[in-house]
Design a protein around this motif. Structure first.
Motif, PDB file in Angstrom:
ATOM      1  N   ALA A  26       0.833  -1.199   0.000  1.00  0.00           N
ATOM      2  CA  ALA A  26       0.000   0.000   0.000  1.00  0.00           C
ATOM      3  C   ALA A  26       0.874   1.258   0.000  1.00  0.00           C
ATOM      4  N   LYS A  27       1.914   1.267   0.785  1.00  0.00           N
ATOM      5  CA  LYS A  27       2.806   2.427   0.868  1.00  0.00           C
ATOM      6  C   LYS A  27       3.439   2.714  -0.493  1.00  0.00           C
ATOM      7  N   LYS A  28       3.859   1.664  -1.166  1.00  0.00           N
ATOM      8  CA  LYS A  28       4.452   1.833  -2.495  1.00  0.00           C
ATOM      9  C   LYS A  28       3.449   2.446  -3.461  1.00  0.00           C
ATOM     10  N   LEU A  29       2.215   1.961  -3.423  1.00  0.00           N
ATOM     11  CA  LEU A  29       1.169   2.502  -4.294  1.00  0.00           C
ATOM     12  C   LEU A  29       0.891   3.973  -3.978  1.00  0.00           C
ATOM     13  N   ILE A  30       0.825   4.301  -2.702  1.00  0.00           N
ATOM     14  CA  ILE A  30       0.530   5.678  -2.290  1.00  0.00           C
ATOM     15  C   ILE A  30       1.658   6.616  -2.711  1.00  0.00           C
ATOM     16  N   GLU A  80      -7.012  -2.480  11.334  1.00  0.00           N
ATOM     17  CA  GLU A  80      -5.676  -1.949  11.639  1.00  0.00           C
ATOM     18  C   GLU A  80      -4.939  -1.526  10.367  1.00  0.00           C
ATOM     19  N   LEU A  81      -5.032  -2.357   9.329  1.00  0.00           N
ATOM     20  CA  LEU A  81      -4.364  -2.009   8.078  1.00  0.00           C
ATOM     21  C   LEU A  81      -5.040  -0.805   7.426  1.00  0.00           C
ATOM     22  N   HIS A  82      -6.358  -0.750   7.490  1.00  0.00           N
ATOM     23  CA  HIS A  82      -7.073   0.439   7.007  1.00  0.00           C
ATOM     24  C   HIS A  82      -6.504   1.702   7.660  1.00  0.00           C
ATOM     25  N   GLU A  83      -6.391   1.657   8.975  1.00  0.00           N
ATOM     26  CA  GLU A  83      -5.954   2.845   9.713  1.00  0.00           C
ATOM     27  C   GLU A  83      -4.535   3.244   9.339  1.00  0.00           C
ATOM     28  N   ARG A  84      -3.641   2.280   9.232  1.00  0.00           N
ATOM     29  CA  ARG A  84      -2.255   2.586   8.852  1.00  0.00           C
ATOM     30  C   ARG A  84      -2.189   3.196   7.446  1.00  0.00           C
ATOM     31  N   VAL A  85      -2.975   2.631   6.541  1.00  0.00           N
ATOM     32  CA  VAL A  85      -2.974   3.121   5.164  1.00  0.00           C
ATOM     33  C   VAL A  85      -3.578   4.526   5.103  1.00  0.00           C
ATOM     34  N   PHE A  86      -4.694   4.730   5.792  1.00  0.00           N
ATOM     35  CA  PHE A  86      -5.317   6.058   5.799  1.00  0.00           C
ATOM     36  C   PHE A  86      -4.372   7.102   6.393  1.00  0.00           C
ATOM     37  N   ASP A  87      -3.691   6.755   7.487  1.00  0.00           N
ATOM     38  CA  ASP A  87      -2.762   7.699   8.114  1.00  0.00           C
ATOM     39  C   ASP A  87      -1.625   8.062   7.160  1.00  0.00           C
ATOM     40  N   TYR A  88      -1.170   7.079   6.408  1.00  0.00           N
ATOM     41  CA  TYR A  88      -0.067   7.361   5.497  1.00  0.00           C
ATOM     42  C   TYR A  88      -0.534   8.248   4.333  1.00  0.00           C
ATOM     43  N   ILE A  89      -1.730   7.978   3.809  1.00  0.00           N
ATOM     44  CA  ILE A  89      -2.278   8.842   2.755  1.00  0.00           C
ATOM     45  C   ILE A  89      -2.421  10.265   3.276  1.00  0.00           C
ATOM     46  N   GLU A  90      -2.909  10.399   4.508  1.00  0.00           N
ATOM     47  CA  GLU A  90      -3.076  11.719   5.121  1.00  0.00           C
ATOM     48  C   GLU A  90      -1.737  12.437   5.241  1.00  0.00           C
ATOM     49  N   SER A  91      -0.694  11.702   5.552  1.00  0.00           N
ATOM     50  CA  SER A  91       0.632  12.321   5.692  1.00  0.00           C
ATOM     51  C   SER A  91       1.122  12.908   4.375  1.00  0.00           C
ATOM     52  N   LYS A  92       0.574  12.426   3.279  1.00  0.00           N
ATOM     53  CA  LYS A  92       0.924  12.932   1.953  1.00  0.00           C
ATOM     54  C   LYS A  92       0.017  14.098   1.537  1.00  0.00           C
ATOM     55  N   GLU A  93      -0.912  14.455   2.415  1.00  0.00           N
ATOM     56  CA  GLU A  93      -1.881  15.519   2.150  1.00  0.00           C
ATOM     57  C   GLU A  93      -2.759  15.221   0.942  1.00  0.00           C
ATOM     58  N   LEU A  94      -3.004  13.940   0.729  1.00  0.00           N
ATOM     59  CA  LEU A  94      -3.975  13.498  -0.264  1.00  0.00           C
ATOM     60  C   LEU A  94      -5.286  13.202   0.446  1.00  0.00           C
ATOM     61  N   ASP A  95      -6.400  13.308  -0.280  1.00  0.00           N
ATOM     62  CA  ASP A  95      -7.678  12.872   0.270  1.00  0.00           C
ATOM     63  C   ASP A  95      -7.710  11.351   0.318  1.00  0.00           C
ATOM     64  N   TRP A  96      -8.522  10.821   1.224  1.00  0.00           N
ATOM     65  CA  TRP A  96      -8.620   9.376   1.366  1.00  0.00           C
ATOM     66  C   TRP A  96     -10.049   8.999   1.750  1.00  0.00           C
ATOM     67  N   PHE A  97     -10.496   7.928   1.179  1.00  0.00           N
ATOM     68  CA  PHE A  97     -11.806   7.383   1.513  1.00  0.00           C
ATOM     69  C   PHE A  97     -11.863   5.962   0.981  1.00  0.00           C
ATOM     70  N   SER A  98     -13.016   5.326   1.110  1.00  0.00           N
ATOM     71  CA  SER A  98     -13.108   3.927   0.715  1.00  0.00           C
ATOM     72  C   SER A  98     -14.520   3.588   0.262  1.00  0.00           C
ATOM     73  N   THR A  99     -14.634   2.402  -0.320  1.00  0.00           N
ATOM     74  CA  THR A  99     -15.926   1.876  -0.762  1.00  0.00           C
ATOM     75  C   THR A  99     -16.378   0.783   0.195  1.00  0.00           C
ATOM     76  N   PRO A 100     -17.339   1.064   1.068  1.00  0.00           N
ATOM     77  CA  PRO A 100     -17.873   0.013   1.933  1.00  0.00           C
ATOM     78  C   PRO A 100     -18.880  -0.841   1.187  1.00  0.00           C
ATOM     79  N   SER A 101     -19.087  -2.055   1.663  1.00  0.00           N
ATOM     80  CA  SER A 101     -20.047  -2.957   1.021  1.00  0.00           C
ATOM     81  C   SER A 101     -21.121  -3.458   1.975  1.00  0.00           C
ATOM     82  N   HIS A 102     -21.062  -3.026   3.213  1.00  0.00           N
ATOM     83  CA  HIS A 102     -22.028  -3.483   4.223  1.00  0.00           C
ATOM     84  C   HIS A 102     -22.104  -2.407   5.296  1.00  0.00           C
TER      85      HIS A 102
END
Length: 338
Positions: A26-30, A80-102
């Motif tokens: 995820a970090k590499k992609l971000i 936990e992985l969601h939170e780590r990924v979201f925090d890292y996206i935030e550190s890049k000052e990019l917007d972040w969100f997700s697609t829930p299914s339930h």
């Protein structure tokens, strides 16, 4: 709120959901998405047990015939992985969100302070789910793959009916990959006309960059594209995802298009300041003209440059007597004649 969502600027989203299973991937992609200049990075939030029965199958070009449950189980990610990924996206000052299914996915994302929700095309007409998400009173980006226009009307009405008008609609084709003959970008125009006041965008599943760029040209306010660091990596979405090079092309071409659009006021451009004089035409002497002679069709003509009397005054100056000597090809001036 989506801080990078701005007026008169296409909002570009890198979809990385399904293209990673650990934080390092995820970090590499971000990092790659950030370097490309995107506005946001999006995930997918699901659990196999709540998104699919064990009887459901995929039968698509990018998957072949496989169990949906097994595939979702392989790529689901925990809180936990969601939170780590979201925090890292935030550190890049990019917007972040997700697609829930339930609904439980929605609640988990809400606990993680997600600023918006993307609703996938699979839930575009899941009205009870739309009501649940709408009640969170956060922006909703709704993909409309597989939908008729009437179905979209019902979904929009459902969301607005819950008092949530923070809505963006995305034209999409739920075919992986989507082929050019099926893209139907004119549907963007249809949706713009049908839903005034609601921003319309495009969620892309084609291979390549053209559809995203063309969608922006046609008025898409949002462009979403799957993103990968390796198109040959394991997983069904990598093949239809943009590589870093492709995503950079999408961003750069859309931004260039936005610059090209200008302000819409028809007037000479700054770069035409010189050419407006040099490349236009004036009334000039076609032969040497002596003081006291009369201007006729035989001694004047219309040539470049445009620094003298404009051609529209040609008939007005014919018959005038000149009060100075004028050389051949000299640009006429109003003070040259009576």
């Amino acid at each position: 709120m989506l801080r990078n969502y701005k007026e008169n600027r296409c909002y570009i989203v890198a979809e990385i959901g399904g293209n990673f299973t650990n934080f390092a991937q995820a970090k590499k992609l971000i990092d790659e998405a950030y370097d490309c200049g995107v506005d946001a990075v999006k995930l997918q939030t699901y659990r196999a047990d709540t998104i699919s029965s064990k009887n459901a199958i995929f039968d698509m070009e990018n998957t072949g015939v496989i169990s949906q449950y097994d595939l979702f189980k392989k790529y689901e990610i925990d809180k936990e992985l969601h939170e780590r990924v979201f925090d890292y996206i935030e550190s890049k000052e990019l917007d972040w969100f997700s697609t829930p299914s339930h609904s439980t996915d929605v609640d988990m994302l809400d606990e993680l302070r997600v600023p918006a929700y993307k609703i996938g095309s699979d839930d575009a007409i899941n009205l009870p789910f739309l009501k649940y998400v709408a009640k969170k009173n956060k922006p909703i980006i709704l993909a409309t793959g597989m939908c008729t226009l009437q179905e979209i009307r019902e979904s929009v009405s459902t969301i607005l009916g819950e008092g949530n008008d923070q809505l963006i609609l995305l034209h999409a084709i739920t075919a992986y990959p989507t082929h050019s003959k099926d893209v139907n970008l004119l549907a963007i125009k249809t949706m713009i006309n049908e839903f005034p006041g609601i921003d319309i965008g495009y969620s892309d599943h084609t291979i390549g960059t053209n559809a995203c760029i063309c969608a922006a040209v046609m008025g898409a306010r949002v462009v979403e594209k799957h993103f990968t660091y390796d198109k040959s990596a394991e997983g069904p979405d990598h093949i239809l995802s943009a590589s870093p090079k492709e995503m950079k092309e999408i961003v750069d071409k859309i931004r260039e298009f936005e610059i090209m659009c200008g302000n819409g006021i028809k007037k000479p451009a700054l770069g035409e300041k010189v050419t407006r004089v040099n490349n236009r035409k004036s009334i000039v002497a076609s032969i040497d003209i002596r003081k006291g002679e009369v201007l006729t069709e035989n001694n004047v003509s219309i040539k470049r440059p445009g620094s003298g009397i404009e051609p529209k005054f040609y008939e007005q100056i014919i018959g005038k007597k000149v009060n100075v000597d004028i050389s051949k090809d000299q640009v006429l001036d109003w003070c040259d004649f009576n």
